[in-house]
Design an enzyme around this catalytic site. Structure first.
Site, mmCIF file in Angstrom:
data_model
loop_
_atom_site.group_PDB
_atom_site.id
_atom_site.type_symbol
_atom_site.label_atom_id
_atom_site.label_comp_id
_atom_site.label_asym_id
_atom_site.label_seq_id
_atom_site.Cartn_x
_atom_site.Cartn_y
_atom_site.Cartn_z
ATOM 1 N N GLU A 168 -7.053 -1.910 -3.243
ATOM 2 C CA GLU A 168 -6.435 -2.012 -4.087
ATOM 3 C C GLU A 168 -6.956 -3.539 -4.450
ATOM 4 O O GLU A 168 -7.468 -4.637 -3.926
ATOM 5 C CB GLU A 168 -5.460 -2.622 -2.664
ATOM 6 C CG GLU A 168 -4.594 -2.010 -2.028
ATOM 7 C CD GLU A 168 -3.346 -2.617 -1.814
ATOM 8 O OE1 GLU A 168 -2.429 -2.062 -2.054
ATOM 9 O OE2 GLU A 168 -2.500 -3.103 -1.019
ATOM 10 N N LYS B 234 6.419 -4.844 3.316
ATOM 11 C CA LYS B 234 6.238 -6.670 3.492
ATOM 12 C C LYS B 234 7.224 -6.893 4.208
ATOM 13 O O LYS B 234 8.308 -6.534 5.121
ATOM 14 C CB LYS B 234 5.750 -6.981 2.165
ATOM 15 C CG LYS B 234 4.623 -6.262 1.439
ATOM 16 C CD LYS B 234 4.412 -6.898 0.239
ATOM 17 C CE LYS B 234 3.044 -6.027 -0.673
ATOM 18 N NZ LYS B 234 2.480 -6.224 -1.763
ATOM 19 N N HIS C 274 -4.761 -5.709 5.002
ATOM 20 C CA HIS C 274 -4.126 -6.070 3.563
ATOM 21 C C HIS C 274 -4.741 -7.798 3.040
ATOM 22 O O HIS C 274 -4.578 -8.660 3.412
ATOM 23 C CB HIS C 274 -2.692 -6.101 3.447
ATOM 24 C CG HIS C 274 -2.033 -5.712 2.789
ATOM 25 N ND1 HIS C 274 -1.991 -7.576 1.834
ATOM 26 C CD2 HIS C 274 -1.426 -4.832 1.343
ATOM 27 C CE1 HIS C 274 -1.345 -7.436 0.553
ATOM 28 N NE2 HIS C 274 -1.313 -5.697 0.566
ATOM 29 N N ASN D 78 4.645 0.087 1.610
ATOM 30 C CA ASN D 78 4.275 -1.246 2.527
ATOM 31 C C ASN D 78 5.441 -1.855 1.693
ATOM 32 O O ASN D 78 5.148 -2.832 1.291
ATOM 33 C CB ASN D 78 2.847 -1.926 1.869
ATOM 34 C CG ASN D 78 2.326 -3.116 2.771
ATOM 35 O OD1 ASN D 78 3.532 -3.275 3.361
ATOM 36 N ND2 ASN D 78 2.074 -3.674 1.926
HETATM 37 P P1 PGA Z 1 3.054 -3.446 -5.099
HETATM 38 O O1 PGA Z 1 1.862 -3.898 -3.443
HETATM 39 O O2 PGA Z 1 2.612 -1.955 -5.717
HETATM 40 O O3 PGA Z 1 3.765 -4.553 -5.165
HETATM 41 O O4 PGA Z 1 1.604 -3.883 -6.086
HETATM 42 C C1 PGA Z 1 0.888 -3.077 -3.067
HETATM 43 C C2 PGA Z 1 0.379 -3.900 -1.900
HETATM 44 O O5 PGA Z 1 0.562 -4.686 -1.657
HETATM 45 O O6 PGA Z 1 0.212 -2.460 -0.823
#
Ligand code: PGA
Length: 248
Positions: free
Chosen positions: A165, A9, A96, A7
């Site tokens: 998550e 973002k 999310h 992901n």
């Molecule tokens: P991270 O993010 O691996 O940077 O903790 C996970 C996510 O938000 O999907």
């Protein structure tokens, strides 16, 4: 089948495709390649070019979110599942915690899942408790509620993946203990069986600070069907290390 979902973002410009070309070339030679799928969710701006480039290659492209309507409407800056599907995405994340924090409600999430499925996108539905809920030992109740409020027996469960998550773990380097995590994943699978009233459960992924080191601990929990990876998906080396160490 295992899933490694990256992901991105708010990261990436057209030339960032080089990161994915490296991941793709690793995956096309990897002896374990038949055991997993790699999916990357870049920002909306890159979905079309990346989808075209990786068509018939080892990486599938998805979106990070979608609007809760079907095709076209008068919602400024909104992007519908129909539009996403039409530029080549195969998947979409829904729910999310970033988007829940920006105001996505259960009702909105249910519409997102429903319209995404209608437009033949596979859905990665994200759930997770925050720090306070964990401290108050509300994790199981929170997760049950998040699943129940959005997932419907009528949805085609073959096209849904759930990603657990914990919010306190996203981007913090903190991860659940292995005992705790195993119990939580089993709890989620149990709830899913109840909702869909089927023996077969949906894949459940873990996400939150996954990296090449801690993946060795996660792989011991065989109930985990894969990972949703944020920070480490922006580096081809870090992402490839996760896959390598998972199968080592
Ligand atoms: P991270 O993010 O691996 O940077 O903790 C996970 C996510 O938000 O999907």
């Amino acid at each position: 089948m295992r899933y490694f979902i990256g992901n991105w973002k708010m990261f990436g410009v057209p030339k960032s495709i080089n990161i994915l070309r490296k991941i793709n070339s690793f995956c096309s030679k990897d002896k374990n390649r038949k055991k997993y799928r790699v999916i990357i969710t870049p920002p909306y701006t890159l979905i079309e070019t990346y989808s075209k480039y990786f068509q018939n290659k080892r990486i599938a492209i998805g979106s990070q979110n979608c609007y809760q309507k079907d095709q076209f409407s008068s919602n400024t800056a909104a992007v519908s599942p129909f539009m996403i599907k039409n530029v080549g995405a195969k998947f979409t994340l829904v729910g999310h915690s970033d988007n829940r924090a920006e105001g996505d409600t259960d009702k909105m999430l249910k519409d997102k899942v429903s319209y995404a499925l209608k437009n033949n996108l596979k859905v990665v539905f994200c759930i997770g408790e925050n720090k306070l809920e964990k401290k108050r030992k509300k994790t199981f109740a929170v997760l049950k509620n998040q699943l129940k409020k959005v997932l419907d027996k009528k949805f085609n469960q073959n096209n849904i993946i759930v990603a657990y998550e914990p919010i306190w773990s996203i981007g913090t380097g903190k991860i659940p203990s292995s005992v705790e995590l195993k119990k939580t994943i089993i709890h989620i699978k149990k709830q899913l069986k109840k909702i869909f009233r089927k023996k077969k459960t949906l894949p459940v992924l873990y996400g939150g600070s996954v990296d090449g080191n801690n993946v060795k601990m996660f792989k011991e929990i065989r109930e985990i069907d894969g990972f949703l990876i944020g920070g480490a998906s922006k580096s081809s080396k870090k992402f490839i290390d996760i896959i390598k160490n998972y199968y080592r």
